[in-house]
Scaffold this motif. Sequence first.
Motif, short mmCIF file in Angstrom:
data_model
loop_
_atom_site.label_atom_id
_atom_site.label_comp_id
_atom_site.label_asym_id
_atom_site.label_seq_id
_atom_site.Cartn_x
_atom_site.Cartn_y
_atom_site.Cartn_z
N LEU A 86 6.24 8.78 5.44
CA LEU A 86 7.53 9.09 6.46
C LEU A 86 7.63 8.36 7.92
CD1 LEU A 86 7.85 12.95 5.69
CD2 LEU A 86 8.99 11.22 4.65
N ARG A 87 6.36 8.44 8.41
CA ARG A 87 6.32 7.85 9.83
C ARG A 87 6.78 6.30 9.63
NH1 ARG A 87 1.44 8.85 10.49
NH2 ARG A 87 1.55 10.87 11.34
N THR A 88 6.02 5.40 8.93
CA THR A 88 6.16 4.34 8.49
C THR A 88 7.63 3.83 8.01
OG1 THR A 88 3.83 3.98 8.07
CG2 THR A 88 5.58 2.16 7.51
N VAL A 89 8.29 4.43 7.32
CA VAL A 89 9.55 4.26 6.78
C VAL A 89 10.53 4.69 7.93
CG1 VAL A 89 11.61 5.43 5.48
CG2 VAL A 89 9.19 4.88 4.35
N GLY A 90 10.38 5.64 8.74
CA GLY A 90 11.19 5.86 9.90
C GLY A 90 11.13 4.83 11.00
N GLN A 91 9.87 4.48 11.10
CA GLN A 91 9.86 3.02 12.17
C GLN A 91 10.51 1.99 11.66
OE1 GLN A 91 5.69 2.98 12.51
NE2 GLN A 91 5.34 4.50 14.10
N ARG A 92 10.45 1.71 10.33
CA ARG A 92 11.06 0.57 9.68
C ARG A 92 12.63 0.65 9.82
NH1 ARG A 92 7.51 0.22 4.32
NH2 ARG A 92 5.58 -0.90 5.38
N LEU A 93 13.25 2.06 9.52
CA LEU A 93 14.65 2.15 9.60
C LEU A 93 14.90 1.99 11.05
CD1 LEU A 93 16.96 2.94 8.25
CD2 LEU A 93 16.58 5.48 8.49
N ALA A 94 14.26 2.44 11.98
CA ALA A 94 14.44 2.50 13.37
C ALA A 94 14.81 1.01 13.94
CB ALA A 94 13.78 3.43 14.21
N ALA A 95 13.82 0.26 13.44
CA ALA A 95 13.79 -1.20 13.78
C ALA A 95 14.90 -1.94 13.19
CB ALA A 95 12.30 -1.70 13.47
N TRP A 96 15.19 -1.72 11.87
CA TRP A 96 16.27 -2.33 11.17
C TRP A 96 17.69 -1.67 11.97
CZ3 TRP A 96 20.68 -0.21 8.69
CH2 TRP A 96 21.40 -1.21 7.92
N ALA A 97 17.87 -0.47 12.30
CA ALA A 97 19.07 -0.22 13.15
C ALA A 97 19.11 -0.75 14.40
CB ALA A 97 19.06 1.33 12.87
N LYS A 98 17.92 -0.65 15.07
CA LYS A 98 18.14 -1.38 16.52
C LYS A 98 18.55 -2.81 16.33
CE LYS A 98 15.34 -1.88 20.69
NZ LYS A 98 14.17 -1.59 21.46
N ASP A 99 18.09 -3.66 15.49
CA ASP A 99 18.07 -5.09 15.41
C ASP A 99 19.65 -5.38 15.06
OD1 ASP A 99 17.20 -7.91 15.16
OD2 ASP A 99 17.76 -7.54 13.06
N ARG A 100 20.38 -4.30 14.26
CA ARG A 100 21.72 -4.44 13.96
C ARG A 100 22.65 -3.76 15.05
NH1 ARG A 100 22.75 -7.05 9.68
NH2 ARG A 100 24.83 -6.15 9.50
N ARG A 101 22.02 -3.15 16.16
CA ARG A 101 22.62 -2.63 17.23
C ARG A 101 23.39 -1.23 16.44
NH1 ARG A 101 25.76 -7.31 20.77
NH2 ARG A 101 23.92 -8.57 21.04
#
Length: 218
Positions: A86-101
């Motif tokens: 869960l922690r890793t998936v959350g971090q990946r989703l956050a990074a993906w969303a941040k990269d796309r603003r």
Amino acid sequence: MSHTLTALSAALPVVAGWSVHSVRLRRRIEAARRDPLTGLWTRDAFAERACALLARSRTHLVCVVDLDGFKQVNDTLGHAAGDAVLRTVGQRLAAWAKDRRGVAGRLGGDEFAAVTPTHGDRPGAVLADLLEALQEPVVFDSRSIEVRASVGAARSRSASPEGLPLLLRLADERMYEAKQDGSGWCLAPRNACAPALGTVNGRRAGRPGTAGGAEATS
């Protein structure tokens, strides 16, 4: 003049103290609105930021993500391994969303959401990219854990009347469809304007916690 300078000098430590206190208070408030495991925004905080994004005159994708087979990870490898996923998936989703603003949040359990501008990209390519990022194996305790996810999405058009709850509901239905047929991701039709599935207690019929149906094993 000297009295004024003296008064100002005496006041400076007080002002500085309140400034530090204010910064700490804001940090505490922000921390309370983040999920302690993943660091993502909690449901209400995510909704506020997602609505602000949708208010802009741009086309967005509203995504709902649910992990497949997550219960099995907890049951066979333990909750520590499940938390690592869960922690890793959350971090990946956050990074993906941040990269796309965009903005991402954890809705609860193994369910996540994100809202991101499309930037003119094809929605299918955006969702495939998200799924690929999320499904990289997670290494925990020297063991590689397979990650599988289902992603559903709905499009928000410029000046469209859809609100976030409806868009999340449409995306949730598409996520359920992707989970059922194993396609990985599914996009709601462009002209979708109402849920296709029934509603029980304000939730999609078939979701855990609703009467008359059970969702596919997650």
